[in-house]
Design a protein around this motif. Structure first.
Motif, PDB file in Angstrom:
ATOM      1  N   PHE A 270       1.021  -0.836  -0.071  1.00 21.82           N
ATOM      2  CA  PHE A 270      -0.089  -0.431  -0.101  1.00 21.82           C
ATOM      3  C   PHE A 270       0.075   1.384  -0.278  1.00 21.82           C
ATOM      4  O   PHE A 270       1.885   1.088   0.215  1.00 21.82           O
ATOM      5  CB  PHE A 270      -0.754  -0.092   2.002  1.00 21.82           C
ATOM      6  N   LEU A 271       0.447   2.043  -0.490  1.00 21.97           N
ATOM      7  CA  LEU A 271       1.001   3.475  -0.427  1.00 21.97           C
ATOM      8  C   LEU A 271       0.080   4.915   0.574  1.00 21.97           C
ATOM      9  O   LEU A 271      -0.954   5.048   0.309  1.00 21.97           O
ATOM     10  CB  LEU A 271       0.864   4.501  -1.604  1.00 21.97           C
ATOM     11  N   GLU A 272       1.014   4.935   1.478  1.00 19.16           N
ATOM     12  CA  GLU A 272      -0.120   5.538   2.527  1.00 19.16           C
ATOM     13  C   GLU A 272       0.364   6.882   1.651  1.00 19.16           C
ATOM     14  O   GLU A 272       0.396   6.931   0.934  1.00 19.16           O
ATOM     15  CB  GLU A 272       0.770   5.702   4.156  1.00 19.16           C
ATOM     16  N   ILE A 273      -0.457   8.441   2.963  1.00 17.04           N
ATOM     17  CA  ILE A 273      -0.589   9.440   2.058  1.00 17.04           C
ATOM     18  C   ILE A 273       0.469  10.020   2.538  1.00 17.04           C
ATOM     19  O   ILE A 273       0.909  10.823   0.996  1.00 17.04           O
ATOM     20  CB  ILE A 273      -1.453  10.130   3.297  1.00 17.04           C
ATOM     21  N   ASP A 274       1.545  10.246   3.602  1.00 15.09           N
ATOM     22  CA  ASP A 274       2.549  10.573   2.805  1.00 15.09           C
ATOM     23  C   ASP A 274       3.604  10.154   1.774  1.00 15.09           C
ATOM     24  O   ASP A 274       4.119  10.722   1.397  1.00 15.09           O
ATOM     25  CB  ASP A 274       3.623  10.122   4.743  1.00 15.09           C
ATOM     26  N   GLN A 276       2.408   8.946  -0.565  1.00 16.96           N
ATOM     27  CA  GLN A 276       1.969   9.505  -1.517  1.00 16.96           C
ATOM     28  C   GLN A 276       1.860  11.188  -2.307  1.00 16.96           C
ATOM     29  O   GLN A 276       2.732  11.256  -3.008  1.00 16.96           O
ATOM     30  CB  GLN A 276      -0.039   9.907  -2.229  1.00 16.96           C
ATOM     31  N   ASP A 277       2.645  11.565  -1.282  1.00 17.08           N
ATOM     32  CA  ASP A 277       2.853  13.294  -1.501  1.00 17.08           C
ATOM     33  C   ASP A 277       4.646  12.885  -1.682  1.00 17.08           C
ATOM     34  O   ASP A 277       4.326  13.751  -2.534  1.00 17.08           O
ATOM     35  CB  ASP A 277       2.614  13.562   0.136  1.00 17.08           C
ATOM     36  N   ALA A 278       5.417  12.176  -1.029  1.00 21.89           N
ATOM     37  CA  ALA A 278       6.830  12.153  -1.605  1.00 21.89           C
ATOM     38  C   ALA A 278       6.623  11.514  -2.897  1.00 21.89           C
ATOM     39  O   ALA A 278       7.404  11.685  -3.967  1.00 21.89           O
ATOM     40  CB  ALA A 278       7.311  10.930  -0.716  1.00 21.89           C
ATOM     41  N   ASP A 305      -2.329  20.844 -11.937  1.00 23.13           N
ATOM     42  CA  ASP A 305      -3.028  21.504 -10.983  1.00 23.13           C
ATOM     43  C   ASP A 305      -3.563  20.214 -10.001  1.00 23.13           C
ATOM     44  O   ASP A 305      -3.901  20.698  -9.014  1.00 23.13           O
ATOM     45  CB  ASP A 305      -4.502  21.275 -11.967  1.00 23.13           C
ATOM     46  N   ARG A 306      -3.363  19.031 -10.489  1.00 21.69           N
ATOM     47  CA  ARG A 306      -3.992  17.875  -9.788  1.00 21.69           C
ATOM     48  C   ARG A 306      -2.879  16.730  -9.357  1.00 21.69           C
ATOM     49  O   ARG A 306      -2.556  16.196 -11.060  1.00 21.69           O
ATOM     50  CB  ARG A 306      -5.219  17.327  -9.752  1.00 21.69           C
ATOM     51  N   ILE A 307      -2.632  16.048  -8.793  1.00 23.92           N
ATOM     52  CA  ILE A 307      -2.033  14.866  -8.563  1.00 23.92           C
ATOM     53  C   ILE A 307      -2.995  13.573  -7.559  1.00 23.92           C
ATOM     54  O   ILE A 307      -1.946  14.334  -6.362  1.00 23.92           O
ATOM     55  CB  ILE A 307      -0.620  14.533  -8.248  1.00 23.92           C
ATOM     56  N   ASP A 308      -3.644  13.247  -7.690  1.00 21.38           N
ATOM     57  CA  ASP A 308      -4.958  12.647  -7.195  1.00 21.38           C
ATOM     58  C   ASP A 308      -4.737  10.846  -6.942  1.00 21.38           C
ATOM     59  O   ASP A 308      -4.132  10.422  -8.232  1.00 21.38           O
ATOM     60  CB  ASP A 308      -5.950  12.644  -7.289  1.00 21.38           C
ATOM     61  N   PHE A 309      -4.343  10.356  -6.235  1.00 26.21           N
ATOM     62  CA  PHE A 309      -4.017   8.591  -5.795  1.00 26.21           C
ATOM     63  C   PHE A 309      -6.098   8.640  -6.023  1.00 26.21           C
ATOM     64  O   PHE A 309      -6.462   8.442  -4.396  1.00 26.21           O
ATOM     65  CB  PHE A 309      -3.070   8.148  -4.759  1.00 26.21           C
ATOM     66  N   LYS A 325      -5.226   5.745   2.337  1.00 28.50           N
ATOM     67  CA  LYS A 325      -4.143   4.879   1.641  1.00 28.50           C
ATOM     68  C   LYS A 325      -4.653   3.856   0.398  1.00 28.50           C
ATOM     69  O   LYS A 325      -5.774   3.313   0.192  1.00 28.50           O
ATOM     70  CB  LYS A 325      -3.460   3.817   2.622  1.00 28.50           C
ATOM     71  N   ILE A 326      -3.519   3.979  -0.266  1.00 31.07           N
ATOM     72  CA  ILE A 326      -4.026   3.619  -1.851  1.00 31.07           C
ATOM     73  C   ILE A 326      -2.943   1.588  -2.268  1.00 31.07           C
ATOM     74  O   ILE A 326      -2.188   2.167  -1.771  1.00 31.07           O
ATOM     75  CB  ILE A 326      -4.023   4.181  -3.162  1.00 31.07           C
ATOM     76  N   SER A 327      -3.652   0.710  -2.837  1.00 30.72           N
ATOM     77  CA  SER A 327      -3.269  -0.153  -2.639  1.00 30.72           C
ATOM     78  C   SER A 327      -2.328  -0.078  -4.250  1.00 30.72           C
ATOM     79  O   SER A 327      -2.540   0.579  -5.247  1.00 30.72           O
ATOM     80  CB  SER A 327      -4.381  -2.336  -3.483  1.00 30.72           C
TER      81      SER A 327
END
Length: 621
Positions: A270-274, A276-278, A305-309, A325-327
């Motif tokens: 999984f990718l945690e929120i932090d 994802q930001d990194a 403009d946006r980078i979303d997961f 968090k995202i798989s």
């Protein structure tokens, strides 16, 4: 390429067999046993049946995998395999497959499976000679249970043997229980670390005996439901060209993105929120260097403009869901890049050069000034540049001012106070009351005269003939004037740049109100569900209006009136090929004033601006 490797491997295997046979025959004669050669590629076949409460996976693999993956080898003395080792290897292989073939839910959590049946191959009494395991197959049945019928199931295989030249391939077919719907089959191959996601509909699936029209309708409903995203493992690109901007939007699976850049995940799944930001700066660096865009022959750098997961739930990117968090297996990244054209563009080109062994092609939809076209970039094409040209240049249609027609005053700017003071000065000077003090009369008259001169530019009034309608407009005239001003107000937002929007607004709005009104209207057009994106105005309808105060005299002593009206505004925002449409109903009061013989809006007070319901629809390709 893969076929070439397979042919080479087969040729090498055949050569080794021949050479081994020749040397063995020469050394030991006819009774010698040549060491067999393993099949160069491991293949597992999976037949997956997805039910409402249980998933059943039937696997078939070649017994040769016991030698390739579990170290089962023939005895040198006999040239045959040990039967006990083959049986133990069959059991070990079940654990291996259960560990290496992953079944995940919509959130990317791995479901726990159970080996419910092993169908071993029959070992002949005389044993199996070396190199003959390819002639035998093993069957396994795994079961996975869950509480609710799954909307999504993700499969991933990680069968990579240490030191193997080529990884194990998984040929699969996935079927939904009770429906004539299947995925895969016909030689569909799943390679290691490249997950596949499947979606299931448990309510309206047609029966296999239904006619084509019923199936076509269901497929169209599925496409509408999924916003046109037909594959969760593919890369999609949407390219928008409008009068005000050029925009590129990319949807890419995290698994595919990981083949271009290193993705750090402490968990590995999984990718945690932090995390994802990194990852965002790496994505920006990758896409800034790749996929160049030119507008009117000028290279333009993107603004991110946006980078979303996103997860698998289509509502995630339809309504910009809360971050979580995202798989790594079934998550996706959505990137929105905009390019400033500096006005209505005439020529735009985009090049896609991000290809590798995983991302071989990219389906692209180009939406340009209302026209839609599909194209595809591919690593097998020599030219991967798409060029759009506008045959008819787009010019901003001029906004006309609304003239104010009034009876002109016969004395404009009459200095009534100055005249009154001057008359007072004359009367004072001529009055006999100050007969004994001439100096006193002169002083008072002089002061009044000075005050009169001082008030000339400060205190004035326009004098009209008694029969003129200097401050009045009829209700019909007020309706006409306001309708024209109101139309100009929103037509200005069609212009291709912010400066042109301001110029358009200035035709109907007083300069002091321009900035405030622009921000107020712009804010009311934002759709919060899409990250605050400003909607494009598609329709404005005046519902009702009424002249509230006629002949009002404003602070600058110019004639005007107060008008209250209600109107609706239809605006939309489009991302990823689906359109969010909102209709807001506004209720506001406007001060309308005649300035320099032109009607202008000098004040606006919004009484009520409820956020309308957002409707979602799919753009037809």
């Amino acid at each position: 390429m893969f076929g070439m490797f397979k042919s080479i491997a087969f040729s090498l295997s055949f050569a080794v067999v021949c050479v081994t046979s020749i040397f063995s025959s020469a050394a030991a004669g006819e009774n010698s046993v040549s060491a067999g050669v393993n099949h160069p590629l491991s293949i597992v076949e999976a037949d997956v049946l997805v039910g409402r409460r249980k998933l059943i996976m039937r696997l078939k693999c070649y017994a040769e995998d016991l030698e390739l993956l579990h170290g089962v080898e023939p005895y040198e003395e006999t040239g045959k395999y040990d039967n006990t080792e083959l049986q133990e290897g069959t059991q070990d292989h079940a654990k291996y497959l259960l560990e290496k073939i992953l079944i995940m839910d919509a959130e990317g959590e791995v479901l726990e499976g159970e080996v419910t049946e092993i169908r071993p191959f029959e070992i002949p009494k005389e044993g199996i000679p070396a190199g003959q395991l390819m002639n035998y197959t093993i069957g396994y049945i795994f079961e996975y249970t869950y509480e609710e019928p799954p909307e999504f199931i993700t499969m991933e295989q990680r069968m990579i043997a240490d030191g193997a030249l080529l990884p194990t391939e998984l040929k699969y077919i996935v079927k939904q229980s009770g429906a004539d719907v299947s995925y895969g089959g016909s030689g569909k191959i799943m390679k290691p670390a490249i997950p596949e996601t499947f979606q299931f509909d448990w309510e309206g699936v047609p029966d296999k005996n239904d006619d084509v029209a019923v199936w076509d309708k269901w497929l169209e409903e599925q496409r509408e439901k999924n916003l046109g995203i037909e594959s969760y493992g593919s890369v999609y690109s949407f390219f928008y060209i409008t009068r005000r901007e050029v925009r590129q939007e990319i949807l890419i699976p995290i698994a595919s993105l990981s083949t271009f850049i290193d993705i750090e995940s402490e968990d590995g799944r999984f990718l945690e929120i932090d995390e994802q930001d990194a990852l965002k700066p790496k994505i920006e660096a990758l896409l800034s260097a790749a996929n160049p865009v030119t507008i009117d022959a000028n290279a333009v750098q993107p603004k991110f403009d946006r980078i979303d997961f996103y997860g698998l739930d289509i509502r995630d990117f339809a309504m910009q869901a809360e971050r979580r968090k995202i798989s790594m297996a079934n998550g996706r990244v959505g990137v929105i890049m905009s390019y400033d054209p500096g006005g209505a563009p005439a020529h735009v080109s985009v090049t896609w050069d991000m290809f590798n062994s995983i991302v071989r092609s990219v389906d692209t939809v180009v939406i340009a000034l209302g026209t839609v076209r599909r194209t595809q970039f591919s690593k097998f094409l020599e030219n991967n540049t798409y060029t759009w040209s506008n045959a008819e240049p787009v010019n901003d249609e001029a906004i006309e001012t609304v003239p104010a027609e009034f009876d002109l005053p016969f004395w404009e700017g009459f200095p009534w106070l100055s005249l009154l003071l001057f008359v007072g000065a004359i009367v004072t000077f001529a009055s006999g009351r100050f007969r004994d003090s001439k100096a006193q009369r002169f002083t008072i008259a002089g002061a009044l005269t000075a005050a009169a001169l001082l008030c000339v530019p400060l205190v004035k009034v326009d004098l009209y003939a008694p029969w003129s309608r200097r401050m009045q407009v009829s209700e019909q005239k007020a309706d006409e004037v306001f309708a024209a001003l109101h139309a100009n107000l929103f037509r200005a937002f069609d212009y291709s740049s912010e400066s042109r929007i301001y110029d358009g607004l200035a035709k109907s709005v007083d300069g002091k109100l321009l900035g405030e009104l622009y921000l107020q209207l712009n804010d009311s057009l934002r759709i919060k569900e899409q990250g605050g994106a400003v909607a494009n105005i598609t329709e404005v309808n005046l519902l009702k209006g009424k002249l509230r105060e006629n002949g009002k005299s404003f602070s600058t002593a110019k004639p005007g009136f107060v008008y209250r009206c209600k109107w609706n505004l239809v605006g939309d925002v489009e991302h990823w090929g689906h359109i969010h449409e909102r209709t807001n109903v506004y209720d506001a009061s406007f001060d309308v004033q005649a300035i320099d013989n032109q009607w202008k809006i000098t004040a606006m007070k919004l009484e009520d601006v409820p956020q309308g319901i957002v409707k979602r629809r799919l753009r037809k390709f």
